[in-house]
Design a protein around this motif. Structure first.
Motif, short mmCIF file in Angstrom:
data_model
loop_
_atom_site.label_atom_id
_atom_site.label_comp_id
_atom_site.label_asym_id
_atom_site.label_seq_id
_atom_site.Cartn_x
_atom_site.Cartn_y
_atom_site.Cartn_z
N SER A 114 -6.79 -2.44 1.03
CA SER A 114 -6.26 -3.69 1.61
C SER A 114 -6.24 -3.68 3.14
O SER A 114 -5.92 -4.69 3.74
N ILE A 115 -6.51 -2.55 3.75
CA ILE A 115 -6.43 -2.47 5.21
C ILE A 115 -7.77 -2.90 5.80
O ILE A 115 -8.81 -2.31 5.49
N THR A 142 -1.06 5.28 -1.65
CA THR A 142 -1.43 4.99 -3.04
C THR A 142 -1.85 3.52 -3.14
O THR A 142 -1.07 2.62 -2.88
N TRP A 143 -3.10 3.32 -3.50
CA TRP A 143 -3.68 1.99 -3.70
C TRP A 143 -3.45 1.08 -2.49
O TRP A 143 -3.09 -0.09 -2.64
N THR A 144 -3.66 1.63 -1.30
CA THR A 144 -3.41 0.88 -0.06
C THR A 144 -4.66 0.74 0.80
O THR A 144 -4.88 -0.32 1.39
N MET A 187 1.45 -3.09 -10.00
CA MET A 187 1.52 -1.67 -9.61
C MET A 187 2.51 -0.88 -10.45
O MET A 187 2.57 0.33 -10.35
N GLY A 212 1.50 1.57 3.48
CA GLY A 212 1.51 0.56 2.41
C GLY A 212 2.59 0.88 1.41
O GLY A 212 2.34 1.03 0.21
N LEU A 241 7.46 1.99 -5.07
CA LEU A 241 7.31 2.57 -6.41
C LEU A 241 7.15 4.10 -6.40
O LEU A 241 7.24 4.72 -7.45
N MET A 280 2.00 -8.11 -7.04
CA MET A 280 1.63 -6.71 -6.74
C MET A 280 2.63 -5.76 -7.39
O MET A 280 2.25 -4.76 -7.99
N ARG A 298 0.70 8.75 -9.79
CA ARG A 298 1.67 8.77 -8.68
C ARG A 298 2.42 10.11 -8.65
O ARG A 298 2.62 10.70 -7.59
N ASP A 345 1.66 -2.05 10.20
CA ASP A 345 0.21 -2.00 10.11
C ASP A 345 -0.32 -0.57 10.22
O ASP A 345 -0.12 0.09 11.25
N GLY A 346 -1.00 -0.14 9.17
CA GLY A 346 -1.58 1.20 9.16
C GLY A 346 -2.66 1.40 10.20
O GLY A 346 -3.07 2.53 10.47
N GLY A 398 4.75 -0.84 0.07
CA GLY A 398 4.86 -1.81 -1.02
C GLY A 398 6.29 -1.99 -1.47
O GLY A 398 7.23 -2.08 -0.66
N GLU A 431 4.69 -1.01 6.16
CA GLU A 431 4.45 -2.05 5.16
C GLU A 431 4.54 -3.42 5.82
O GLU A 431 5.56 -3.75 6.41
N PRO A 432 3.44 -4.22 5.73
CA PRO A 432 3.48 -5.53 6.38
C PRO A 432 4.23 -6.61 5.61
O PRO A 432 4.70 -7.57 6.21
N ALA A 433 4.34 -6.50 4.28
CA ALA A 433 4.91 -7.60 3.48
C ALA A 433 6.44 -7.48 3.42
O ALA A 433 6.98 -6.57 2.78
C1 LIG Z 1 -1.87 -2.68 -4.02
S1 LIG Z 1 -0.48 -2.61 -2.96
C2 LIG Z 1 0.07 -0.91 -3.21
C3 LIG Z 1 1.51 -0.72 -2.84
C4 LIG Z 1 2.05 0.71 -3.00
N1 LIG Z 1 1.34 1.64 -2.13
C5 LIG Z 1 1.99 1.17 -4.42
O1 LIG Z 1 1.38 2.19 -4.72
O2 LIG Z 1 2.62 0.50 -5.27
C6 LIG Z 1 -1.23 -2.53 -1.33
C7 LIG Z 1 -0.20 -2.46 -0.22
O3 LIG Z 1 -0.85 -2.31 1.05
C8 LIG Z 1 -0.14 -3.09 1.98
N2 LIG Z 1 -0.98 -3.36 3.15
C9 LIG Z 1 -1.84 -4.38 3.35
N3 LIG Z 1 -2.37 -4.32 4.59
C10 LIG Z 1 -1.83 -3.24 5.19
C11 LIG Z 1 -1.96 -2.66 6.48
N4 LIG Z 1 -2.78 -3.18 7.43
N5 LIG Z 1 -1.24 -1.55 6.76
C12 LIG Z 1 -0.42 -1.00 5.84
N6 LIG Z 1 -0.25 -1.51 4.60
C13 LIG Z 1 -0.95 -2.61 4.27
C14 LIG Z 1 0.21 -4.34 1.18
O4 LIG Z 1 1.22 -5.13 1.78
C15 LIG Z 1 0.64 -3.72 -0.14
O5 LIG Z 1 2.01 -3.39 -0.15
#
Ligand SMILES: C[S@@+](CC[C@H](N)C(=O)[O-])C[C@H]1O[C@@H](n2cnc3c(N)ncnc32)[C@H](O)[C@@H]1O
Length: 214
Positions: A118-119, A113-115, A17, A41, A46, A13, A26, A96-97, A43, A62-64
């Motif tokens: 994935s939720i 951004t790009w989040t 990204m 998110g 960035l 990722m 961005r 968790d969002g 991430g 951020e979960p990761a």
């Molecule tokens: C494609 S990445 C984008 C990361 C960052 N926002 C960027 O622009 O570089 C998606 C992000 O959403 C996060 N994500 C996944 N499930 C989520 C949740 N339930 N709540 C918040 N963030 C979450 C992922 O861990 C990941 O970091």
């Protein structure tokens, strides 16, 4: 969560990204942020170098855990390079969002951004965003989602099952603007365009949406 999700995906990722084509997007989305900002998110951090000096504090969700470590390393490197913006304090407040541990009407702005792709329950996350925004505050977003071109949309739907598996639950075919509007936020700006890199993963929704003042 398995080894792929925990140890490999955050690196993939981070690399994906960092695509240079995303940088100006961005920069535009972060440009008008002010006050206390919630970033959903977060991430690998960035956006941190792009927060303007008008941002007083960033609350990160951020979960990761590995992405959080990559973000810490990036912040340390930026500090070493003497970047003033990296000094804007970032506080991790949750994983968790869909469940934001914040009181109602407590943040000035939200950045995503790009989040949203994935939720799992994106409608719930948007309703949480609306709840924690102060009246008059806004969500600033750059997301990919459903294309209005039926041919592209068909491919987005076909490819979404595999995309979900390899890209942390990411769906290619979410109608981002409709979801934002359905949450009760009011769109105040929206631009749509394709990234050069890909039509299926690159139909962009860039804009802002406000929680109306009562
Ligand atoms: C494609 S990445 C984008 C990361 C960052 N926002 C960027 O622009 O570089 C998606 C992000 O959403 C996060 N994500 C996944 N499930 C989520 C949740 N339930 N709540 C918040 N963030 C979450 C992922 O861990 C990941 O970091």
């Amino acid at each position: 969560m398995g080894v792929y999700t925990e140890r490999i995906l955050p690196h993939l990722m981070d690399r994906a990204m960092r695509d240079k084509e995303l940088d100006p997007i961005r920069a535009r989305v972060a440009a008008n942020l002010t006050g206390e900002v919630l970033e959903i998110g977060f991430g690998s951090g960035l956006n941190t170098a792009l927060y303007p000096a008008t941002v007083s504090r960033v609350l990160a969700v951020e979960p990761a855990l590995l992405s959080r470590r990559l973000a810490d390393r990036r912040a340390t490197a930026q500090t070493a390079e003497g970047e003033r913006r990296s000094r804007i304090p970032v506080e991790y407040i949750g994983l968790d969002g869909q469940r934001l541990p914040l009181p109602e009407a407590s943040v000035d702005q939200v950045l995503s951004t790009w989040t949203l792709c994935s939720i799992p329950d994106v409608a719930r996350a948007l309703s949480e965003i609306r709840r924690v925004l102060r009246p008059g505050g806004s969500l600033h977003f750059a997301e990919h989602g459903l294309s209005p071109d039926p041919k592209v949309a068909r491919w987005q739907t076909r490819l979404t099952p595999i995309q979900r598996r390899v890209a942390g639950g990411c769906r290619l075919n979410l109608p981002i603007a409709d979801l934002i509007t359905a949450s009760g936020l009011q769109l105040t700006g929206l631009t749509n365009f394709y990234l050069h890199a890909s039509k299926t993963a690159g139909y962009i929704y860039e804009g802002a949406a406000t929680r109306a003042a009562p």
